[in-house]
Structures are given as C-alpha cells and as structure tokens.
Design an enzyme around this catalytic site. Structure first.
Site, PDB file in Angstrom:
ATOM      1  N   GLU A 256      -6.416   3.953 -17.036  1.00  0.00           N
ATOM      2  CA  GLU A 256      -6.349   4.385 -15.645  1.00  0.00           C
ATOM      3  C   GLU A 256      -5.592   3.296 -14.906  1.00  0.00           C
ATOM      4  OE1 GLU A 256      -7.020   3.780 -11.909  1.00  0.00           O
ATOM      5  OE2 GLU A 256      -9.122   3.574 -12.518  1.00  0.00           O
ATOM      6  N   CYS A 295      -7.474   1.953  -6.337  1.00  0.00           N
ATOM      7  CA  CYS A 295      -6.501   2.717  -7.112  1.00  0.00           C
ATOM      8  C   CYS A 295      -6.262   4.098  -6.505  1.00  0.00           C
ATOM      9  CB  CYS A 295      -6.960   2.844  -8.560  1.00  0.00           C
ATOM     10  SG  CYS A 295      -8.590   3.587  -8.755  1.00  0.00           S
TER      11      CYS A 295
END
Length: 513
Positions: A256, A295
């Site tokens: 990720e 993020c």
C-alpha cells in the site's frame, strides 16, 4: 533517554549499537534510541514459524477473535498514555492522536466481531460447492486454509498504532504469527503498544514479535508460506517487491503505497448546497489532519474552471483559521511534520510545485524557530495537465487546485493521470455525471467516495479508512489491498480447491456445504 528494545525470541532485547535517535518533532528534543543490531533475524523468523505458529493455529477462529477483543480492551485501558506518547514522538494534536490510537483498537474490535461470527475451527469455505461429475457424488469446494508461515509487517511512520493494529488483526485472526516493524522515527507509540500486547499474554509465545529499528536481513529468511505487507512510499515498495529472496520464493507481497488522491467538484453543485460545504470541509480536513501525512489525504482538487477563484478563496479562509504550533496545546489545530527528513522533503516538494502553480496560502516560509513545522499550503495550477501534479506527492499539508471544464469525460481523464489511487472523492447531485465519472475512474482506484445532498449529514470523511472496506489500490497505489472485512484475512490464508466425494467433503467441512 529511552532505549527501545525489540521483543524477539521470547524476550526484550536491546541492539548492540545505539542506532537511530527518535525526537520530539515540535522541539527537536531527543527522546529515545532504537537499534536491532546483533539480533539474529533468521532465528526470529524460525521462532515465529515453529514456536508461534502451531499453537496460534490450534486456537481456531473464534478463540482468536475473543483474544483480539480482549487485546483491544487492554490497549484502550492505556489510551491517555498512548495519546501523550503520540503527541511527544509523532507531533500529533490530541485529535490526530485519537485518530491513530482509536483506529488501532477499533479495528482490532471489528475483526474480533467478525471472527466470532465464523464457524469453529480454522478453515473457511470460499463460496458454495460445485458438482464436478455426472452426478453430485464427485464434488468440488474451494476452501481457505491457514498458511504455515509468518507475516512480516513493515509499517509507515504516520500511523504507528493503527497501521500495526490493522495488519496484525487480520493476520492473527487468520492464524499467522506476526513480526511487526514500525516506522522508526515515530516508533515509541508502536513500541509501547507492543509492551501491552506482550504483557497481556493473550497470544501464544512467538505469535507476536516486534523490531524496534532496522529490519536488517529479515527478508532474506522469508519463504513460500510467508507474507510481507508493506505501507510506505512507492519507491521503497518497488524495492521490496524486487527483493531477490522474495522473488525466488514467490513470497506473497502486499503493498500500500503513494496515492495522488483526487477530490472532484461537479459543475452542478451550487454554493448554497450541502455538498459544497462538505467539499470545502473535507478538503481542508484532509490537508491538515495528521499534518497532511495520510496516505488517503487529497492532493489534487479538481474544480470547474469558472469556480476556481471562489473555491480558492473559501479554502484560504478555512486554512487561515488553522493554528499551527505545539501539538500539546488545546488551541493548536495542526502540529509539526513527523521528522526532519519529512520537513526537508515537503519543502522540496513545495518548491518543485511552484514552477507550475501559484501559492494561494502557505509556502516555505518558516513557521516557528524550533520544530519541523510547515504552514498549510494551497496552490493553484497554471496547467492542470502539468506532469508534476500527477507524478509527485508532497506528503504533508499541501494540495493543488486543478481547473477542469466540469465535463465528466475530462474529469475521468485528469483523475486517471494519477496512475492509480487509494481513494477518489466525488461531489455532485447530478446522477448521470456521477455515474460517468465513477465508471471511468473505478478501474484505477481501490475506493470511490461519493457525496451528495442526500448523504451530506451521514457520511464519514473520505480520508477515513474503515475496516469494513478495502484499503489499497492499483498501479501507483501499490496494487495491494488490506482490510475489507473478512477479505483482509485472504493474504494470510491459502485458497485450495478440494475435489472428492461430496458426502466426505460436506461432513469434514460443513461450513462449505
């Protein structure tokens, strides 16, 4: 000054050298050192597989779920202490610290809830069985069975509690022991949580280990039954994916990574619409929550060209009310960046963007004499198609307004220039526009969040990662996925197609009938 020890091979172990120094990013005061020098990583991996794995798998889903629930409560009992540690070492305001710590305990509790709903045992059915022969005597059933390896979790610096909690919730519930490696600059919070995990004695020895400092040659000792989950930069993710030993053994790698998340305002949204207010609120929150070090934070703000001045002025006013300073102060809305390296990188990114954008507010001017501070920075692009906005992420309180025509087709084309994202948010009451943009960007995103007046009072912000929905995305975002309810267990389980006599299969694995 503290020494952060690693918990490996059944004991707390300090590195043989001083290692990295962790600081308070608001004051630059040294707080602790962390080192894994001298730790035998091959022995750590072996300990997880051979000592931790068998008794953990023997517990079964429901018992592991019950222990996750108890662990969530044990960590929550130390909430105030953990919030203080987050403020001291990660520079978070109290609200941002809650976002991280409560995210950890909440995700553990969520997986405990889902795990308690599973059948006893350690095998999951993957869909219904199928007749394979002339009659149903010859039967096929897909099953998910525990792997016999170890999960290595290399976590990011920005969410030291949640990032560790969400990964180990899935792995431990699946029956796979974990080796946690928190991001070193903010590792004090993860280290304290690790102390709570170990002291709780809820999970068998060897099923939980933590490294405070470098991972060293840990990846050299992983094998085909193991799993690596990484959260961080796309550059580091690519390096890990290409690690010779991981490639040679076909180790499952879940990444990720960076994401140039987009917020897109539809041309139909009037200034007095609830959706417009929500758009402004969410963009400002994403830019400043965790000092923009998320993020899922919005980096690209797509606005119809005839609305740019209006949106810019509204956001500048909102960002102007943000108090940047000591995160321990109740009056502060945004603290410092997490490290000196972060400050250097964010300033360099802002400087790079000013070649193709005008600064509406913020910029690189010093905020305080001490600490790693930067002001909330909003820019307006000279050209929405300039490469830098779609290829480079400034991982801080920074975002850029990108003018577009308001047409769905152009929104799709520009959003997808990001090369793959974790989340895109759409703001519109026009069903046809929303459908067209969603269909166009969905293949390039792990999550699409849609706001309209119908849900404006019900939504959670697009930057919030919820355990019930997947977290990940294609392309630039890493190509992996975590969470998503019980889908989050899949990297730690092996899918196998069982073929044989229907009666035996259904008797042996009744949940698969």
């Amino acid at each position: 000054m503290k020494t952060l020890e690693s918990y490996v091979l059944g004991s707390w172990t300090a590195g043989t050298t001083a290692g990295a120094t962790l600081v308070n990013p608001a004051t630059e005061e040294p707080l602790a050192t962390a080192s894994t020098a001298g730790i035998d990583m091959a022995a750590v991996v072996h300990h997880a597989r051979e000592v931790g794995g068998p008794p953990l798998r023997a517990l079964g889903f429901r018992e592991r779920a019950r222990r996750l629930k108890a662990l969530s409560k044990a960590i929550h009992e130390h909430r105030e202490e953990l919030l203080d540690i987050s403020t001291a070492n990660a520079g978070t305001t109290r609200g941002d610290a809650k976002f991280d710590v409560d995210g950890c305990t909440g995700t553990l509790a969520a997986y405990a809830h889902w795990g308690e709903s599973l059948e006893e045992g350690d095998v999951l059915a993957d869909g219904p069985g199928e007749q394979l022969g002339r009659t149903s005597r010859f039967w096929g059933q897909h099953l998910l069975v525990p792997k016999e390896g170890v999960a290595v979790h290399i976590n990011a610096f920005n969410f030291p509690a949640w990032n560790m909690g969400e990964k180990m919730a899935c792995a431990l519930l699946a029956g796979m022991p974990v080796i946690e490696k928190p991001g070193t600059p903010t590792a004090m919070l993860a280290w304290r949580i690790a102390q709570i995990v170990v002291a709780s004695e809820l999970f068998p020895e060897g099923s939980f280990q933590v490294l405070a400092g470098s991972a060293g040659d840990l990846l050299d000792h992983m094998g085909a039954q193991d799993c690596l989950a990484f959260t961080g930069s796309s550059k580091t993710g690519a390096k890990l994916r290409g690690h010779p030993n991981l490639v040679r053994n076909n180790v499952h790698v879940n990444i990720e990574a960076d994401s140039l998340n987009a917020a897109v305002l539809g041309a139909d949204v009037a200034v007095d619409a609830e959706t417009f207010g929500l758009f402004l609120e969410n963009v400002a929150r994403d830019m400043t929550q965790k000092t923009g070090q998320k993020c899922t934070a919005v980096r690209r703000i797509f606005v119809p060209a005839d609305r740019v001045t209006e949106v810019r002025d509204e956001l500048v006013a909102r960002l102007g009310r943000i108090q940047v300073g000591d995160p321990a102060s109740r009056e502060t809305n945004m603290g410092p960046l997490a490290s000196e390296q972060q400050l250097h990188d964010v300033r360099a990114g802002i400087e790079r963007f000013t070649r193709d954008a005008a600064v509406a507010t913020g910029g690189n001017a010093p905020v305080h004499d001490k600490g790693y501070y930067v002001a909330p920075t909003l820019m307006v692009a000279n050209d929405a198609e300039a490469d830098c906005f779609h290829e480079f992420e400034v991982f801080g309180p920074c975002a850029t307004i990108l003018p577009y025509s308001g047409e769905a087709a152009e929104a799709v084309r520009l959003v997808n220039l990001g090369g793959g994202g974790l989340v895109a948010s759409l703001y519109s009451n026009d069903r046809d526009w929303t459908n067209a943009v969603f269909r166009g960007i969905a293949p390039w995103h792990g999550r699409v969040w849609v706001a309209s007046d119908r849900v404006a009072e019900q939504t959670l912000p697009p930057g919030t990662v919820l355990p019930a929905s997947i977290h990940g995305g294609p392309g630039r975002a890493g190509g992996g996925a975590e969470l998503g309810g019980l889908r989050g267990l899949e990297p730690y389980l092996q899918r196998v197609a069982l073929q044989g006599f229907q009666g035996w299969i259904e008797k042996s694995f009744p949940s698969g009938a």
